[in-house]
Design a protein around this motif. Structure first.
Motif, PDB file in Angstrom:
ATOM      1  N   TRP A  41      11.382 -32.884   8.764  1.00 47.08           N
ATOM      2  CA  TRP A  41      10.905 -31.921   7.768  1.00 47.08           C
ATOM      3  C   TRP A  41      11.780 -30.671   7.766  1.00 47.08           C
ATOM      4  O   TRP A  41      12.203 -30.195   6.698  1.00 47.08           O
ATOM      5  CB  TRP A  41       9.457 -31.545   8.062  1.00 47.08           C
ATOM      6  CG  TRP A  41       8.957 -30.441   7.187  1.00 47.08           C
ATOM      7  CD1 TRP A  41       8.450 -30.548   5.926  1.00 47.08           C
ATOM      8  CD2 TRP A  41       8.951 -29.031   7.505  1.00 47.08           C
ATOM      9  NE1 TRP A  41       8.123 -29.299   5.433  1.00 47.08           N
ATOM     10  CE2 TRP A  41       8.422 -28.355   6.375  1.00 47.08           C
ATOM     11  CE3 TRP A  41       9.324 -28.297   8.628  1.00 47.08           C
ATOM     12  CZ2 TRP A  41       8.278 -26.976   6.359  1.00 47.08           C
ATOM     13  CZ3 TRP A  41       9.186 -26.915   8.598  1.00 47.08           C
ATOM     14  CH2 TRP A  41       8.666 -26.266   7.467  1.00 47.08           C
ATOM     15  N   PHE A  99       8.642 -33.283  12.695  1.00 44.56           N
ATOM     16  CA  PHE A  99       9.002 -31.888  12.455  1.00 44.56           C
ATOM     17  C   PHE A  99      10.501 -31.736  12.239  1.00 44.56           C
ATOM     18  O   PHE A  99      10.940 -30.988  11.354  1.00 44.56           O
ATOM     19  CB  PHE A  99       8.556 -31.001  13.629  1.00 44.56           C
ATOM     20  CG  PHE A  99       8.892 -29.554  13.432  1.00 44.56           C
ATOM     21  CD1 PHE A  99       8.214 -28.790  12.490  1.00 44.56           C
ATOM     22  CD2 PHE A  99       9.897 -28.949  14.175  1.00 44.56           C
ATOM     23  CE1 PHE A  99       8.535 -27.444  12.292  1.00 44.56           C
ATOM     24  CE2 PHE A  99      10.221 -27.618  13.984  1.00 44.56           C
ATOM     25  CZ  PHE A  99       9.534 -26.864  13.044  1.00 44.56           C
ATOM     26  N   ARG A 153       1.719 -31.514   4.726  1.00 43.31           N
ATOM     27  CA  ARG A 153       2.273 -32.867   4.716  1.00 43.31           C
ATOM     28  C   ARG A 153       1.733 -33.708   5.868  1.00 43.31           C
ATOM     29  O   ARG A 153       1.535 -34.920   5.723  1.00 43.31           O
ATOM     30  CB  ARG A 153       3.794 -32.790   4.796  1.00 43.31           C
ATOM     31  CG  ARG A 153       4.477 -34.144   4.678  1.00 43.31           C
ATOM     32  CD  ARG A 153       5.963 -33.981   4.506  1.00 43.31           C
ATOM     33  NE  ARG A 153       6.640 -35.256   4.361  1.00 43.31           N
ATOM     34  CZ  ARG A 153       7.947 -35.399   4.157  1.00 43.31           C
ATOM     35  NH1 ARG A 153       8.712 -34.311   4.064  1.00 43.31           N
ATOM     36  NH2 ARG A 153       8.488 -36.580   4.038  1.00 43.31           N
ATOM     37  N   GLU A 179      14.025 -29.102   4.746  1.00 39.08           N
ATOM     38  CA  GLU A 179      13.758 -27.762   4.215  1.00 39.08           C
ATOM     39  C   GLU A 179      15.007 -26.882   4.256  1.00 39.08           C
ATOM     40  O   GLU A 179      15.285 -26.135   3.313  1.00 39.08           O
ATOM     41  CB  GLU A 179      12.627 -27.098   5.005  1.00 39.08           C
ATOM     42  CG  GLU A 179      11.246 -27.610   4.691  1.00 39.08           C
ATOM     43  CD  GLU A 179      10.744 -27.165   3.326  1.00 39.08           C
ATOM     44  OE1 GLU A 179      10.971 -25.982   2.961  1.00 39.08           O
ATOM     45  OE2 GLU A 179      10.122 -27.970   2.624  1.00 39.08           O
ATOM     46  N   PHE A 190       4.596 -27.924   6.126  1.00 41.33           N
ATOM     47  CA  PHE A 190       4.599 -28.994   7.122  1.00 41.33           C
ATOM     48  C   PHE A 190       3.173 -29.426   7.431  1.00 41.33           C
ATOM     49  O   PHE A 190       2.873 -30.623   7.514  1.00 41.33           O
ATOM     50  CB  PHE A 190       5.299 -28.518   8.403  1.00 41.33           C
ATOM     51  CG  PHE A 190       5.222 -29.514   9.529  1.00 41.33           C
ATOM     52  CD1 PHE A 190       6.065 -30.619   9.552  1.00 41.33           C
ATOM     53  CD2 PHE A 190       4.318 -29.346  10.560  1.00 41.33           C
ATOM     54  CE1 PHE A 190       5.990 -31.549  10.587  1.00 41.33           C
ATOM     55  CE2 PHE A 190       4.237 -30.265  11.604  1.00 41.33           C
ATOM     56  CZ  PHE A 190       5.077 -31.369  11.610  1.00 41.33           C
TER      57      PHE A 190
END
Length: 296
Positions: free
Chosen positions: A286, A283, A117, A290, A114
């Motif tokens: 992401w 977040f 990125r 994931e 994270f």
């Protein structure tokens, strides 16, 4: 022109209503109790009605004030959020509260992706078992287990909190390479007091077994229980999602096909009024991606 009491008095009312105690509100706001009482009287005079019933050693909200307090608290949260979004330091740091299990068994191994990125967002990771204090601790998002029904929070389901017995290959070999469900009654278990054990055993056809008949060491998180199982200290009730790599690397063995659940799940949650905050939105996007990759 807005016909509202002074915001300073509104802030005092919100704290007094939340605590239902003038002394606690004064302590939180760094004021005297007399100053809190004065601000409350200002609003009461403005409205022409009482907000609190003065009883012997305490104060209690009137029904009307109690209904208004929740809305006022949400409004102050939104004001706070609006100013927070204007502060560069707030946008630059993401504070995540999560359980030790989710952090140690999964998130800590991936959070670097994270930050790679989004290099402009620093990450502060808090590991705590209790519910996050989104205002007092400055928490932006929290990962928690439960049913996802927390008031005033937006929540997105991540994974089911299912479980099944696991142990190390060495422990399994020491038992002759084969363990049956009824063998769990005599073998050392890890955290046998956890409700997941009773649930799994009941679904395995051992409903007559009482939790007190089980024996073994007690630990405070699944992360520690899994590591104890890897070290050969007994059989742990673990969530397969967290231990995929350890099973793939033969550090852990899933003993039975049966996987049970108490209906709980892991969720990512944050205050509803902060839904559009950039760092929270990034977040969440992401993390959900994931989780989707890891679940395949």
């Amino acid at each position: 022109m807005r016909k509202i009491p002074p915001l300073a008095a509104v802030r005092v009312f919100e704290a007094a209503a939340r605590h239902e105690n003038f002394t606690a509100a004064a302590r939180e706001l760094g004021m005297t109790q007399a100053a809190v009482s004065h601000q409350i009287r200002l609003i009461e005079d403005h409205l022409g009605q009482m907000l609190f019933r003065r009883e012997r050693q305490r104060v209690a909200l009137t029904d009307t004030a109690r209904r208004a307090a929740a809305t006022i608290g949400t409004g102050l949260d939104m004001i706070e959020s609006a100013f927070a979004e204007m502060r560069g330091d707030d946008e630059a740091t993401l504070t995540i509260s999560t359980t030790p299990t989710f952090a140690n068994a999964w998130l800590a191994w991936r959070i670097g992706r994270f930050q790679m990125r989004y290099p402009d967002i620093a990450v502060r990771l808090l590991m705590q078992e209790g519910l996050a204090d989104f205002s007092g601790d400055g928490v932006d998002v929290a990962v928690r287990s439960g049913h996802g029904d927390w008031p005033d929070l937006a929540a997105h389901r991540l994974i089911e909190q299912d479980f099944t017995p696991m142990c190390s290959p060495g422990f399994l070999a020491a038992q002759g390479g084969d363990i049956q469900p009824q063998d769990l009654l005599r073998l050392p278990l890890i955290s046998p007091h956890d409700p997941s054990w009773a649930c799994w055993l009941q679904q395995a056809g051992l409903a007559q077994i009482e939790a007190r008949a089980l024996h073994g060491i007690r630990m405070d998180s699944q992360a520690n229980e899994g590591h104890a199982a890897i070290a050969g200290q007994g059989i742990a009730m673990l969530t397969p999602f967290f231990w995929k790599q350890d099973m793939s690397d033969r550090r852990l063995v899933q003993l039975f096909p049966q996987v049970s659940s108490l209906g709980m799940a892991y969720w990512i949650a944050y205050p509803e009024h902060r839904r559009r905050t950039r760092k929270i939105r990034r977040f969440c996007e992401w993390l959900l991606a994931e989780i989707g990759i890891a679940s395949q």
